[in-house]
Design an enzyme around this catalytic site. Structure first.
Site, PDB file in Angstrom:
ATOM      1  N   LYS A  54      79.573 103.688  69.014  1.00 50.00           N
ATOM      2  CA  LYS A  54      78.379 102.839  69.027  1.00 50.00           C
ATOM      3  C   LYS A  54      78.784 101.363  69.149  1.00 50.00           C
ATOM      4  O   LYS A  54      78.184 100.612  69.912  1.00 50.00           O
ATOM      5  CB  LYS A  54      77.560 103.069  67.744  1.00 50.00           C
ATOM      6  CG  LYS A  54      76.856 104.424  67.754  1.00 50.00           C
ATOM      7  CD  LYS A  54      76.293 104.822  66.400  1.00 50.00           C
ATOM      8  CE  LYS A  54      75.760 106.249  66.454  1.00 50.00           C
ATOM      9  NZ  LYS A  54      75.304 106.762  65.151  1.00 50.00           N
ATOM     10  N   GLN A  98      75.161 104.569  59.217  1.00 51.59           N
ATOM     11  CA  GLN A  98      75.657 105.888  59.649  1.00 51.59           C
ATOM     12  C   GLN A  98      75.459 106.915  58.529  1.00 51.59           C
ATOM     13  O   GLN A  98      75.872 106.697  57.396  1.00 51.59           O
ATOM     14  CB  GLN A  98      77.141 105.770  60.033  1.00 51.59           C
ATOM     15  CG  GLN A  98      77.741 107.042  60.606  1.00 51.59           C
ATOM     16  CD  GLN A  98      77.127 107.433  61.952  1.00 51.59           C
ATOM     17  OE1 GLN A  98      76.807 106.589  62.777  1.00 51.59           O
ATOM     18  NE2 GLN A  98      76.942 108.728  62.164  1.00 51.59           N
ATOM     19  N   ASP A 121      67.388 103.308  64.590  1.00 46.96           N
ATOM     20  CA  ASP A 121      67.559 104.766  64.548  1.00 46.96           C
ATOM     21  C   ASP A 121      66.202 105.475  64.518  1.00 46.96           C
ATOM     22  O   ASP A 121      66.132 106.691  64.700  1.00 46.96           O
ATOM     23  CB  ASP A 121      68.350 105.168  63.284  1.00 46.96           C
ATOM     24  CG  ASP A 121      69.747 105.652  63.608  1.00 46.96           C
ATOM     25  OD1 ASP A 121      69.984 106.029  64.775  1.00 46.96           O
ATOM     26  OD2 ASP A 121      70.597 105.668  62.696  1.00 46.96           O
TER      27      ASP A 121
END
Ligand code: NAD
Length: 287
Positions: A54, A98, A121
């Site tokens: 990412k 994460q 997200d």
């Protein structure tokens, strides 16, 4: 019949090029450079790889990347206060924590602490709720990436019978809401579903997201169905396999995603799109 391959790797590369172009245009117009903060707390080997990918993708398109590699023993209060600081930092347009987090940290509290306008997200209940209400704002990356892949087929999804195998918060449920908004008739299957083969056999569109290697057998696939394989499972020899028996399914499907090279690259490309979108939303607030 041998299915067309839906090439997520190639489409993701196109998206990255589009995002990089948009960043250049922003710089030319003296607008802010999109910034993404990626937080990892401790983290297993797989999480470290995802985070590295990412951050690399961010750098490639010209985003500012804010790396926070946090000790696995960080307290929940410290983590929440870091997120609070990032919420107030105007250079940070997107915040990604994460998952999974260590057991002593309440994942829901962390997700809910992220400003919904920076929730790239798309996991915050505010953004999930907006999708349910057909008012999407920041959409979850893997489901949005799947919709981008489906658009690439050129096939009209309206009225299709879509079967989703898996009901997780990050894939099954949001992809079901995406497909409902696209006017499919949806069936969500899970471990208690009776007669999974019959459900899949009736489907014009199958989303396989159970995390079980080759759970969906090729002979379950209806002739001409579209098959999206979200599963990423590692075999003993280290190679990757999806949730669909690819070779046999390919003989019956009209379109199918490979593993690797299907949904996976789209998830990271969509994260970049979401971060750009968050930066554009921030512009709209200050203009
Ligand atoms: P999860 O374990 O949270 O959820 C799996 C779901 O599948 C559950 O709802 C469960 O009820 C259902 N399920 C499991 N076995 C089943 C069975 N035999 N029959 C019917 N339903 C069954 O997993 P997740 O986080 O949603 O991820 C699913 C898969 O997708 C994993 O392989 C994961 O690695 C992969 N994934 C890929 C991407 C990507 O970018 N390609 C993103 C997220 C997840």
């Amino acid at each position: 019949m041998s299915a067309n391959i839906l090439d997520g790797k190639a489409l993701a590369a196109e998206i990255r090029t589009q995002v990089a172009r948009a960043v250049k245009q922003r710089v030319d117009k003296a607008l802010s450079v999109p910034g993404l903060a990626v937080l990892i707390v401790g983290g297993d080997a797989a999480s470290q790889v995802y985070v590295r990918n990412k951050r690399r993708a961010c750098a490639e398109v010209g985003f500012n990347s804010f790396a926070h590699n946090l000790d696995g023993n960080i307290s929940q209060i410290e983590l929440l206060s870091l997120i609070g600081a990032l919420n107030s930092n105007p250079d940070v347009h997107g915040i990604l924590v994460q998952l999974p987090l260590p057991a002593h940290i309440d994942e829901e509290a962390v997700i809910e602490r992220i400003d919904p306008a920076k929730d790239v997200d798309g996991f915050h209940p505010y953004n999930v709720g907006r999708l349910v209400l057909r008012l999407p704002r920041l959409r979850s990356c893997t489901p949005r990436g799947i919709m981008t892949l489906l658009a690439r087929t050129g096939v009209n999804l309206e009225g299709m019978d879509a079967v989703i195998v898996g009901q997780s918060n990050i894939v099954g449920r949001p992809v079901a809401m995406e497909l409902l908004a696209a006017r499919c008739t949806i069936t969500i299957c899970h471990t208690r579903t009776r007669d999974l083969p019959a459900k899949v056999r009736a489907a014009d569109l199958v989303i396989a997201s159970a995390g079980r290697p080759e759970l969906v057998r090729g002979d379950w696939i209806k002739e001409g169905a579209i098959v999206i394989d979200v599963g990423i499972n590692r075999r003993d020899d280290g190679s990757l396999v999806g949730d669909v028996e690819f070779d046999a399914a390919r003989e019956r499907a009209s379109w199918i995603t490979p593993v690797p090279g299907g949904v996976g690259p789209m998830t990271v490309a969509t994260l970049l799109q979401n971060t750009l979108q968050a930066a554009e939303m921030a512009d709209a607030l200050i203009s």
